[in-house]
Design an enzyme around this catalytic site. Structure first.
Site, short mmCIF file in Angstrom:
data_model
loop_
_atom_site.label_atom_id
_atom_site.label_comp_id
_atom_site.label_asym_id
_atom_site.label_seq_id
_atom_site.Cartn_x
_atom_site.Cartn_y
_atom_site.Cartn_z
N GLY A 47 62.07 67.82 -3.28
CA GLY A 47 60.87 66.99 -3.48
C GLY A 47 60.34 66.49 -2.15
N ASN A 48 59.49 65.49 -2.20
CA ASN A 48 59.04 64.86 -0.96
C ASN A 48 58.78 63.39 -1.20
OD1 ASN A 48 56.12 64.45 -1.64
ND2 ASN A 48 56.20 66.70 -1.82
N ARG A 49 58.40 62.68 -0.16
CA ARG A 49 58.36 61.21 -0.23
C ARG A 49 57.05 60.64 -0.75
NH1 ARG A 49 62.62 59.01 2.47
NH2 ARG A 49 63.66 60.34 4.00
N ALA A 58 50.84 65.72 -2.79
CA ALA A 58 51.63 66.32 -1.70
C ALA A 58 52.37 67.50 -2.31
CB ALA A 58 52.61 65.30 -1.15
#
Ligand code: CTP
Length: 412
Positions: free
Chosen positions: A217-219, A284
């Protein structure tokens, strides 16, 4: 009436809101509504009915709004009070609105301060019902609400949920304060350019599974996209928010489509885009996915350290180029660390965007996981706007101002 401010905390700053509170058990929530509207910058004049005084005290509202609170007792001393409140109002919101109040309002009665304000005002009116479910579903209450809508009043709620003690669940519960404040925002800022427009916003991170329990995943928190969806809905648009997993509560108003992977997001966008007037890609999107997703949990036994092979994800924004309706305004985001302006221009042209919002990755308080952002907005005509550090809500308003300019002159 005051006009909508152009600075901080649109659309509430400097706007006069009359908050009418009637005598229901949910009157306690009106205290929070008065506070939240005041924090947003509104000037809140609270009007309590005789029934409301049985549940809440004027002092609570006075302390939170910093303004006088009115009830029947004030009317004899100031015979023109209702005219003044009605004339100054940019919005009148009644929350909670009891069955009795709704009946009196629908009949055009003017037997207390709140009903006289309602008859005397030309500001938009929002009625938020709250009552026992059987009272709400009664044909007379339904007819009274329909009558209010017929004369142009907006209604919000009720929600289905737990009612007063011992009454179980049903339709009749007052909306939550933040939902009522969001609905107030829509009445304060709706404008003709946006009403009936369909806006598609993507937000949040994507998650690419490694096995049934792990993912890449990402932030991204989703906040920037959520703020854009909320602001577009406030302006009167019909908004769909396609969101990856986010811990931030979704905004009240927009329809929500939940997705996990980039492929799911691409499908959702492709399905909804043909009817869209505006596409905002604030998500994102992970650029890579796992080539071979394991169908069972990968075990560490026997010293197994898996090698994960990645495969490219689709570039959703790029893939939408042939699907976009001709007049669709398209907004993309970029996060760059060097040669920022040059890369931003490349993305604007390559992805065929109307606006590109550049996040400055090096700036404190900007980008992922924070509530503020500092962006530069590039437009396809060569314009560049360098904005200061602002809340994500204010950044959203700035972006939508520029989208609005592009929507002018296109058919709604
Ligand atoms: N985007 C997308 N699909 C992807 C990656 C990004 O639709 N697979 C969108 C994002 O939502 C954003 C814009 O494209 O609006 C820019 O994303 P960014 O990651 O900054 O740029 P990339 O084009 O991926 O280029 P690079 O990673 O090389 O900077």
């Amino acid at each position: 009436m005051t006009s909508g401010g152009t600075g901080a905390m649109r659309p509430f700053a400097g706007r006069h809101v009359v908050l009418g509170v009637t005598g229901g058990i949910a009157a306690y929530k009106a205290i929070q509504i008065a506070r939240d509207l005041t924090v947003e910058g509104a000037l809140v004049d609270v009007v309590l009915t005789a029934g409301a005084l049985e549940f809440v005290q004027p002092l609570s509202f006075e302390a939170l709004t910093g303004r006088s609170v009115y009830s029947r007792a004030h009317a004899p001393a100031d015979p023109l009070l209702h005219i003044r409140l009605a004339r100054d109002a940019d919005l009148v919101v009644v929350a909670p609105a009891t069955a009795d109040f709704i009946a009196r309002a629908a009949a055009g009665m003017a037997d207390d301060l709140l009903t006289t304000v309602l008859l005397a005002t030309r500001a938009p009116v929002l009625v938020c019902p709250a009552m026992n479910d059987r009272m709400y579903l009664h044909a007379l209450t339904q007819a009274n609400l329909a009558r209010l809508e017929q004369v142009g009043y907006a209604t919000a709620g009720p929600a289905v949920g737990p009612l007063a003690w011992g009454e179980g669940e049903g339709p009749g519960r007052l909306l939550e304060p933040e939902e009522i404040v969001a609905s107030c925002g829509r009445l304060l800022s709706a404008n003709d350019t946006w009403s009936g427009r369909r806006v598609l916003v993507t937000a949040g991170p994507t998650r690419e599974p490694i096995d049934p329990v792990r993912f890449i995943g990402n932030r991204s928190s989703g906040r920037m996209g959520y703020a854009l969806a909320a602001a577009a809905w406030r302006r009167g648009a019909q908004v769909t928010l396609i969101s990856g997993p986010s811990a931030v509560p979704p905004p009240f108003g927009p329809e929500r489509v939940s997705v996990e992977t980039a492929d799911q997001m691409r499908h959702a966008v492709a399905e909804l885009l043909p009817a869209a007037d505006v596409l905002v890609m604030a998500a994102a999107v992970g650029d890579f996915k796992v080539a071979d997703v394991a169908s069972q949990k990968i075990k560490k036994s026997g010293g197994n350290v898996p090698q994960i092979t990645l495969a490219p994800n689709p570039d959703i924004l790029r893939s939408t180029r042939p699907l976009r309706p001709p007049q669709c305004v398209v907004v993309g985001f970029a996060l760059e660390t060097e040669n920022m302006a040059e890369h931003a221009r490349e993305k604007l042209l390559g992805k065929e965007l109307d606006l590109l919002i550049l996040n400055d990755a090096g700036e404190n308080g900007a980008g992922f996981e924070v509530t503020t952002n500092r962006v530069t907005i590039f437009d396809r005509d060569g314009g560049v706007a360098d904005l200061p550090l602002l809340s994500k809500g204010e950044v959203a308003e700035e972006i939508l101002d520029r989208v609005e300019l592009r929507l002018h002159g296109t058919a709604g």
